[in-house]
Every structure is written in C-alpha cells, then in structure tokens.
Design a protein around this motif. Structure first.
Motif, PDB file in Angstrom:
ATOM      1  N   THR A 123     -25.098 -24.161  24.676  1.00 14.14           N
ATOM      2  CA  THR A 123     -24.333 -24.714  23.894  1.00 14.14           C
ATOM      3  C   THR A 123     -24.594 -25.973  22.854  1.00 14.14           C
ATOM      4  O   THR A 123     -25.660 -26.271  22.883  1.00 14.14           O
ATOM      5  N   VAL A 124     -24.109 -25.777  21.687  1.00 12.82           N
ATOM      6  CA  VAL A 124     -24.640 -26.714  20.540  1.00 12.82           C
ATOM      7  C   VAL A 124     -24.825 -27.873  20.883  1.00 12.82           C
ATOM      8  O   VAL A 124     -25.596 -28.818  20.272  1.00 12.82           O
ATOM      9  N   ALA A 125     -23.842 -28.517  21.690  1.00  9.79           N
ATOM     10  CA  ALA A 125     -23.818 -29.894  22.110  1.00  9.79           C
ATOM     11  C   ALA A 125     -25.221 -29.974  23.082  1.00  9.79           C
ATOM     12  O   ALA A 125     -25.746 -31.247  22.830  1.00  9.79           O
ATOM     13  N   THR A 126     -25.371 -29.163  23.990  1.00 11.88           N
ATOM     14  CA  THR A 126     -26.624 -29.525  24.759  1.00 11.88           C
ATOM     15  C   THR A 126     -27.949 -29.305  23.995  1.00 11.88           C
ATOM     16  O   THR A 126     -28.964 -29.873  24.236  1.00 11.88           O
ATOM     17  N   GLN A 127     -28.148 -28.345  23.001  1.00  9.85           N
ATOM     18  CA  GLN A 127     -29.188 -27.944  22.300  1.00  9.85           C
ATOM     19  C   GLN A 127     -29.442 -29.371  21.280  1.00  9.85           C
ATOM     20  O   GLN A 127     -30.830 -29.576  20.877  1.00  9.85           O
ATOM     21  N   GLU A 128     -28.596 -30.391  21.216  1.00 12.74           N
ATOM     22  CA  GLU A 128     -29.030 -31.575  20.562  1.00 12.74           C
ATOM     23  C   GLU A 128     -29.836 -32.493  21.294  1.00 12.74           C
ATOM     24  O   GLU A 128     -30.517 -33.393  20.502  1.00 12.74           O
ATOM     25  N   TYR A 129     -29.863 -32.073  22.635  1.00 10.52           N
ATOM     26  CA  TYR A 129     -31.024 -32.898  23.476  1.00 10.52           C
ATOM     27  C   TYR A 129     -32.228 -32.578  23.496  1.00 10.52           C
ATOM     28  O   TYR A 129     -32.879 -32.606  24.350  1.00 10.52           O
ATOM     29  N   ARG A 130     -32.349 -31.262  22.748  1.00 11.82           N
ATOM     30  CA  ARG A 130     -33.828 -30.518  22.810  1.00 11.82           C
ATOM     31  C   ARG A 130     -34.296 -30.075  23.980  1.00 11.82           C
ATOM     32  O   ARG A 130     -33.362 -29.674  24.902  1.00 11.82           O
ATOM     33  N   LEU A 131     -35.166 -29.949  24.143  1.00 13.00           N
ATOM     34  CA  LEU A 131     -36.060 -29.285  25.456  1.00 13.00           C
ATOM     35  C   LEU A 131     -35.440 -29.946  26.661  1.00 13.00           C
ATOM     36  O   LEU A 131     -35.302 -29.281  27.602  1.00 13.00           O
ATOM     37  N   GLY A 132     -35.705 -31.126  26.891  1.00  8.90           N
ATOM     38  CA  GLY A 132     -35.361 -31.950  27.929  1.00  8.90           C
ATOM     39  C   GLY A 132     -33.794 -31.666  28.584  1.00  8.90           C
ATOM     40  O   GLY A 132     -33.407 -31.374  29.641  1.00  8.90           O
ATOM     41  N   GLY A 133     -32.988 -31.728  27.202  1.00  6.94           N
ATOM     42  CA  GLY A 133     -31.514 -31.399  27.547  1.00  6.94           C
ATOM     43  C   GLY A 133     -31.049 -30.091  28.238  1.00  6.94           C
ATOM     44  O   GLY A 133     -30.339 -29.820  28.991  1.00  6.94           O
ATOM     45  N   ILE A 134     -31.968 -29.129  27.465  1.00 12.73           N
ATOM     46  CA  ILE A 134     -31.510 -27.750  27.956  1.00 12.73           C
ATOM     47  C   ILE A 134     -31.840 -27.356  29.380  1.00 12.73           C
ATOM     48  O   ILE A 134     -31.426 -26.864  30.173  1.00 12.73           O
ATOM     49  N   LEU A 135     -33.226 -27.965  29.691  1.00 10.64           N
ATOM     50  CA  LEU A 135     -33.836 -27.650  31.033  1.00 10.64           C
ATOM     51  C   LEU A 135     -33.054 -28.656  32.130  1.00 10.64           C
ATOM     52  O   LEU A 135     -32.631 -28.001  33.191  1.00 10.64           O
ATOM     53  N   LEU A 136     -32.695 -29.729  31.671  1.00 13.65           N
ATOM     54  CA  LEU A 136     -31.769 -30.567  32.758  1.00 13.65           C
ATOM     55  C   LEU A 136     -30.490 -29.797  32.863  1.00 13.65           C
ATOM     56  O   LEU A 136     -30.189 -29.734  34.135  1.00 13.65           O
ATOM     57  N   CYS A 137     -29.923 -29.353  31.796  1.00 15.13           N
ATOM     58  CA  CYS A 137     -28.588 -28.787  31.895  1.00 15.13           C
ATOM     59  C   CYS A 137     -28.587 -27.517  32.921  1.00 15.13           C
ATOM     60  O   CYS A 137     -27.774 -27.190  33.938  1.00 15.13           O
ATOM     61  N   ALA A 138     -29.663 -26.768  32.699  1.00  9.40           N
ATOM     62  CA  ALA A 138     -29.878 -25.408  33.347  1.00  9.40           C
ATOM     63  C   ALA A 138     -30.121 -25.880  34.892  1.00  9.40           C
ATOM     64  O   ALA A 138     -29.550 -25.315  35.732  1.00  9.40           O
ATOM     65  N   LEU A 139     -30.869 -26.864  35.252  1.00  8.55           N
ATOM     66  CA  LEU A 139     -31.134 -27.157  36.513  1.00  8.55           C
ATOM     67  C   LEU A 139     -29.703 -27.710  37.239  1.00  8.55           C
ATOM     68  O   LEU A 139     -29.408 -27.282  38.388  1.00  8.55           O
ATOM     69  N   LEU A 140     -28.887 -28.643  36.610  1.00  8.28           N
ATOM     70  CA  LEU A 140     -27.768 -29.157  36.998  1.00  8.28           C
ATOM     71  C   LEU A 140     -26.863 -28.250  37.461  1.00  8.28           C
ATOM     72  O   LEU A 140     -26.045 -28.316  38.252  1.00  8.28           O
TER      73      LEU A 140
END
Length: 354
Positions: A123-140
């Motif tokens: 999502t656009v909101a998650t991509q604002e946190y770059r690679l770390g945000g995308i990886l953390l979101c997928a794991l959570l």
C-alpha cells in the motif's frame, strides 16, 4: 499341681541376622523393558534417507529429460536461476507447512496469507517506510494470520481444516478489499534492486539465498532442538506428549506462528520478484506446499517428516513446471502429472505405514 513348661529347642541365631547390614544394597524392582526408541529412530532415519535419494533420482531424471528435449534452453544459466527463483517462494511456504503437518495439523490458508501480506505491504502508506516498512509489514501480517489460526486450533478447539479454511476465505476477502481488485506497484528502489542481476551473489539471486537460509534454519529447528522433538511428539501422539509434560496447546500455537512467519517471508520475496502486490498472489500455494511435503515423506497424520524431503519435493514440482513450459505442453497435462505423483507418493506412504 505343678505344671512344667515344655521346652522347645531353639536354633542359634547368627549375630546380626535380625537387622539389615549397614551397607546392604536396596532390593531390585523390576523396571520397564529397555526402550526400542533408538532402533525405531534408526529405521525411520534410514527410510527417510532412501526416500530423499529417490527424490534426487527423480530430479536427476527430470534434468536428463530437459537436457535431451531442450538442451540449450533448459541447461542455460538463466533458466536454472529461474527454476531456483520460482522454487524459492513456494519453498519457504512449504517449510512452514511441513512443521504444521508434522505437528498433526494442516494449514490451508498459506496462499491467502501470502496474498494479504503482499497487498498490505505494498500500500502507498506502507511504501513510505521504504524497504524496512514493507518487510516488517509482510512479516507482521503473516504472524497475525498464524496467530489467529493457532488460537482457533489450540485454544478454541476447532478442527485445523475448518479453522484454516475460514482464514483462507477471510484473508482473500480482506486482500481484495484493500487492493480494490487492482495491482499495487512497488516504487521503492531498494526493494526492486534486490530482484535485479546486479544484486546476485556469485550468480545466485538473493531470493534463493533467503530460501537456502530458511531451509537450513528449518532443518536445524526440526532435527537439533527441543522444539523439533516436541513437534514430532505432538504430531505422533498428543495424549502421550501431554502426559510427558509437553504443553500441546502452546506447541500447536507456535507451529502456526511459524507457518505464518514463513508466509510473511515468502510474501516479501514475491514482492521483490514481481515488484507488485495483488489479491491473486499465492493462488493454490496451499496445494503445492502440501503436495511437496507429502512426496517428501511427511505423513498427513503427523509425527513424521523432513524439511529436506519437502524441499526436494518443491524442486521436483518446479522442474516439472519448467519442463512443460519449455516444451509448450498444456497446463492441464501438467496438473494431471502432478496429481499422479501425489497419488503415488500417498500409496507409497500407506505401504510403509502398513
């Protein structure tokens, strides 16, 4: 009249006969017969080795067929990299599913969990946190789905088939709602760079390296830790495991958490591979993962299985798919071949169990 007492002669009593010696050994009590567990484990390990060698033989035969039919395309470095890359995503999912099945459960929601994780993480909101945000979101997201499955099965008393089937429907529906039926494109350069050839390590894609790391970790977890032994015990006989002091409910919860974690990792790999997230991702992953685990020697009834066999099963199925694609064969024939392999594997397992 005096009565005379009849005197009975007594035998002399040896000194110390009335009390036990100070250092007398305790009387031996008959104990249980010697356990045959080491012998049984040895036979199971030998059988697993034979099965893995058989899968290696099948894989070698498929490679030979590819070398004979399409030598230039099949044996090229690019095609071998493609096969390993395609096997990596479903392979990570299969490692988690293998643990769940060995523990006596089943997880039909892995494909939907992967789809939900890819959609939520792109999502656009998650991509604002770059690679770390995308990886953390997928794991959570993966851990969250695994947590719900584990709570329903372990503490809610639901049948694993029903609980994970409900999660399958719910996760697919939520992924569709978030994405609105569209494809969410990833615009984070650090994520996209992981899928390019410049990021390869000695010709090996980073996705394959992650798959190898998950496989090694899963093998060590199953074969060299208490967690692995408890998983086999719970899957083989839950009541005996409970009497032995194992918290069966807690163990089952951890198994579904592990499966969800693997789904989160696979979702991130899929994002790197495709550069997008959509609700159709992970379609039929649950069937492919369960099939790979079965032909790898994992019993559907639980209590037995190997990570190595499951990974070999993934490689066999991926190689078959690649061969059919290179030879322009229909997808229907490919599905029939996979179904036949599954049936043969189950029949072989049934024969061994008998």
């Amino acid at each position: 009249m005096n009565t005379s007492e009849e005197k009975v002669p007594r035998r002399p009593v040896p000194a110390g006969a009335g009390r036990a010696p100070a250092h007398a050994p305790a009387p031996e009590t008959p104990g249980p017969p010697p356990s045959r567990t080491p012998a049984v484990r040895g036979r199971l390990r030998a059988r697993a080795d034979v099965r893995n060698l058989s899968l290696l033989g099948v894989l070698a035969a498929l490679v030979a067929v590819g070398a004979l039919t399409r030598p230039e395309q099949f044996l090229s470095v690019q095609n071998l990299q493609l096969v390993l890359t395609q096997a990596s995503v479903i392979g990570v999912v299969t490692v988690g599913v293998t643990f769940v099945i060995i523990g006596g459960g089943i997880d039909l929601s892995v494909g939907a969990t992967v789809a939900l994780a890819t959609v939520w993480a792109t999502t656009v909101a998650t991509q604002e946190y770059r690679l770390g945000g995308i990886l953390l979101c997928a794991l959570l997201v993966g851990l969250g789905c695994g947590l719900v499955n584990g709570l329903l099965v372990a503490f809610g008393g639901m049948v694993p088939f029903i609980a994970t089937l409900a999660m399958l429907a719910a996760a697919r529906g939520l992924a569709l709602q978030i994405s609105q039926g569209g494809t969410q494109i990833v615009s984070v350069p650090s994520v996209l760079d992981l899928g390019r050839r410049d990021a390869y390590v000695l010709g090996v894609p980073p996705i394959v390296l992650v798959f190898a790391a998950v496989t090694v970790t899963g093998w060590l977890l199953l074969n060299r830790t208490t967690f692995g032994r408890r998983t086999v015990a719970v899957g083989g006989n839950p009541e005996a495991a409970r009497l032995a002091g194992i918290d069966v409910r807690r163990q089952r919860l951890l198994l579904y958490l592990l499966s969800g974690l693997c789904c989160g990792i696979a979702a991130f790999l899929l994002i790197v591979l495709t550069g997008s997230g959509q609700n159709t991702n992970g379609n039929l992953y649950e069937l492919d993962a369960i099939a790979a685990a079965i032909i790898g020697g994992t019993l559907l009834s639980g209590g037995r299985g190997t990570v190595t066999g499951s990974v070999l099963g993934v490689l066999v199925f991926t190689t078959i798919t690649n061969l059919f694609a290179l030879n322009n064969l229909e997808t229907a024939v490919q599905q029939i071949a996979k179904g036949a392999i599954i049936v043969v594997a189950v029949l072989v397992q049934k024969g061994h169990k008998s």
